[in-house]
Motif scaffolding. Structure first.
Motif, PDB file in Angstrom:
ATOM      1  N   ALA A   1      -9.251  -0.962   3.587  1.00  9.92           N
ATOM      2  CA  ALA A   1      -8.588  -0.575   2.527  1.00  9.92           C
ATOM      3  C   ALA A   1      -9.321   0.303   1.495  1.00  9.92           C
ATOM      4  O   ALA A   1     -10.425  -0.096   1.299  1.00  9.92           O
ATOM      5  CB  ALA A   1      -7.508  -1.616   1.865  1.00  9.92           C
TER       6      ALA A   1
ATOM      7  N   THR B   1      -3.182   3.898  -2.576  1.00  2.00           N
ATOM      8  CA  THR B   1      -3.708   2.762  -2.112  1.00  2.00           C
ATOM      9  C   THR B   1      -3.515   2.906  -0.358  1.00  2.00           C
ATOM     10  O   THR B   1      -2.483   3.292  -0.195  1.00  2.00           O
ATOM     11  CB  THR B   1      -3.493   1.719  -2.471  1.00  2.00           C
TER      12      THR B   1
ATOM     13  N   TYR C   1       0.897  -1.250  -0.059  1.00  2.37           N
ATOM     14  CA  TYR C   1      -0.068  -0.212   0.118  1.00  2.37           C
ATOM     15  C   TYR C   1       0.785   1.233   0.027  1.00  2.37           C
ATOM     16  O   TYR C   1       1.999   1.259   0.597  1.00  2.37           O
ATOM     17  CB  TYR C   1      -0.845  -0.100   1.234  1.00  2.37           C
TER      18      TYR C   1
END
Length: 531
Positions: free
Chosen positions: A484, A430, A391
């Motif tokens: 997420a 992300t 991420y």
């Protein structure tokens, strides 16, 4: 209806607009049914009124278009929507479109995306309804008080490819204080009562406050204190502890008990119930007499949902669940709240088959039934994120409670808003967020504005069932979730607890795009209260 049909649905109980694009509804009494407005352009007028909440119990309320809930707005996926807010209240107000991914300037957050709309003034919201699902709208100005007074309504985006049903009902859940008592009114007198001992005060002692407006009562969990940092009682050296038991009237669509409108069906119908929690407490809902599926959470579909029967669907503040069933068991059946409080008895609706005898089903609100665990429901499928992928950004949010200057506050990583640490992102990032509830007794339903997130794990274990996409997730004491999302909607966004007592007492932070530039300038005279 401006050409917008709802194929196959029964509209016999719907109070529709007259076909004009403004979506206005003329109302003049407290018994009017909540309108369902269709079209592309609407007017919502915020004004004070009164409404019969339970038989013989009329309370002062704040309304959109003279009803609580305000009118249900139904639009088609892909439509450009225009909503004119007119403020006829004595206080400033805004509208937040809860769960709908709107442009940042349309998010309705006073002091962040707009200035609160002053009494006698108007504001126009415009956005495209891109993502189908069950959503809702509510004031985000001094929300702990204004939402509690009744400033909310449902918002449905009908999908181009959604499953057709014969009956489509929305049930908005809430809770009220039958005495009509106002914490704001109490606060005004607190400095004169500072020498009194209130530790043994019972609800019966407050019967003389029956004419007050209940909605300003700042309450939360068992070990929490009365909300906002502006609470006048603090200056008197007093601490009013939250007591959620004071909410002694539970409602469906603004009504309790026998005033709740029946849900008409006929044998063979496919029925969708959209459950929306506009209150500050979780509600445990049980559908009698039928097998059902949970087809969506926060408006987002679940993959291959399994058949359920005599299970509880727990709905936290801000959450929405769509359930569907086939009307294959003629009679009159209940959909009801379960719990030990007397107030749950008012949160019941009758599913009435055509021609069925009344009273063929009996309440069982105290029965111990198994709640659905969404982390294990449905079938696994394609998802956007995984736990072990890389991420761009990772954050941890420790949700907790502490004493500060003699009062209880609600913290994120030990801090209260506006001093909480922001989540800083850039478009395209992300982002993985670990949420941990370290409060001893309080639930924290955390709501992220402007984005959907995927739930990756619960208490360290990856989800076993359907991918779960949400905008609001409830953490019970001791629970941990990892979520997420993609930073795909530039702006400055709120991330906060939707028990608004907790938000007003500090549990708010912001998601900010570092490369985002806004033209908005906050007016210090607007009285902006974004929590």
């Amino acid at each position: 209806m401006n050409g917008n049909s709802m194929d196959g649905m029964d509209h016999s109980t719907m109070n529709m607009n007259d076909g004009s694009t403004s979506g206005k509804q003329e109302t003049s009494n407290t018994t009017v049914k909540t309108a369902k407005l269709t079209g592309k352009e609407f007017t919502l007028t915020a004004a004070a009124s009164s409404q019969e909440i339970a038989p013989g119990k009329t309370l002062p309320v704040w309304t959109f278009n003279n009803s609580v809930p305000g009118p249900e707005i139904r639009v088609k996926q892909g439509e450009d929507v225009t909503i004119h807010l007119k403020n006829e209240l004595p206080d400033p107000v805004t509208i937040h479109w809860h769960g709908i991914p709107v442009p940042n300037a349309m998010d309705g957050i006073p002091g962040v995306t707009q200035n609160a709309v002053q009494p006698g003034k108007s504001f126009t919201y415009k956005f495209t309804a891109d993502v189908p699902g069950t959503y809702w709208y509510h004031s985000h100005q001094d929300g702990v008080n204004q939402v509690d007074r009744g400033l909310y309504g449902s918002f449905i985006v009908e999908g181009k490819d959604e499953t057709k049903v014969d009956r489509d009902y929305t049930l908005v859940l809430d809770e009220w204080i039958s005495s009509g008592m106002s914490m704001a009114d109490m606060d005004m007198d607190m400095s004169n009562m500072s020498e009194m001992d209130h530790s043994q005060m019972e609800k019966s002692d407050m019967s003389d406050m029956s004419e007050m407006d209940h909605s300003q009562m700042d309450m939360g969990g068992d070990d929490s204190a009365a909300g906002a940092s502006t609470n006048d009682s603090k200056s008197a050296g007093m601490e009013m502890e939250h007591d959620m038991s004071m909410y002694d009237l539970y409602t469906i669509n603004g009504k309790s008990g026998s005033l709740v409108e029946q849900l008409a069906v006929k044998e063979g119908d496919k029925v969708r119930l959209r459950l929306v929690n506009a209150g500050f407490m979780s509600h445990r809902i049980h559908l009698h007499g039928h097998k059902f599926k949970i087809t969506a959470s926060d408006g987002q579909p679940l993959n291959q949902p399994g058949i359920l029967e005599d299970n509880i669907v727990t709905i936290a503040p801000g959450e929405r669940y769509d359930i569907e069933f086939e009307a294959n068991n003629p009679g009159q059946w209940l959909i009801e709240e379960h719990g030990d409080s007397e107030a749950v008895k008012g949160m019941k609706a009758v599913i009435a088959y055509e021609g069925a005898d009344a009273g063929s089903d009996k309440p069982n609100e105290r029965a111990k039934l198994t709640a659905v665990d969404l982390s294990k429901y449905g079938q696994s499928g394609k998802s956007a994120f995984t736990l072990d992928q890389k991420y761009t950004m990772e954050y941890t949010m420790d949700l907790n409670t502490k004493k500060e200057s003699g009062s209880t506050v609600y913290t994120i990583n030990g801090k209260t808003f506006p001093n909480t640490d922001k989540l800083n992102v850039k478009k395209g990032d992300t982002v993985k967020v670990r949420l941990i509830n370290n409060s001893k007794t309080d639930d924290h339903p955390m709501h992220l504005h402007g984005h959907f997130f995927q739930v990756l794990s619960k208490d360290g274990k990856p989800l076993e069932g359907s991918p779960v996409i949400k905008d609001t997730i409830n953490l019970k004491p001791g629970e941990e979730y990892v979520i997420a999302f993609q930073a795909d909607n530039e702006g400055n966004w709120m991330f906060h607890c939707h028990d608004l007592h907790h938000a007003s007492a500090g549990m708010v932070t912001k998601l900010e795009y570092t490369d985002f530039k806004t033209d908005f300038v906050a007016d210090p005279k607007a009285g902006n209260k974004p929590e």
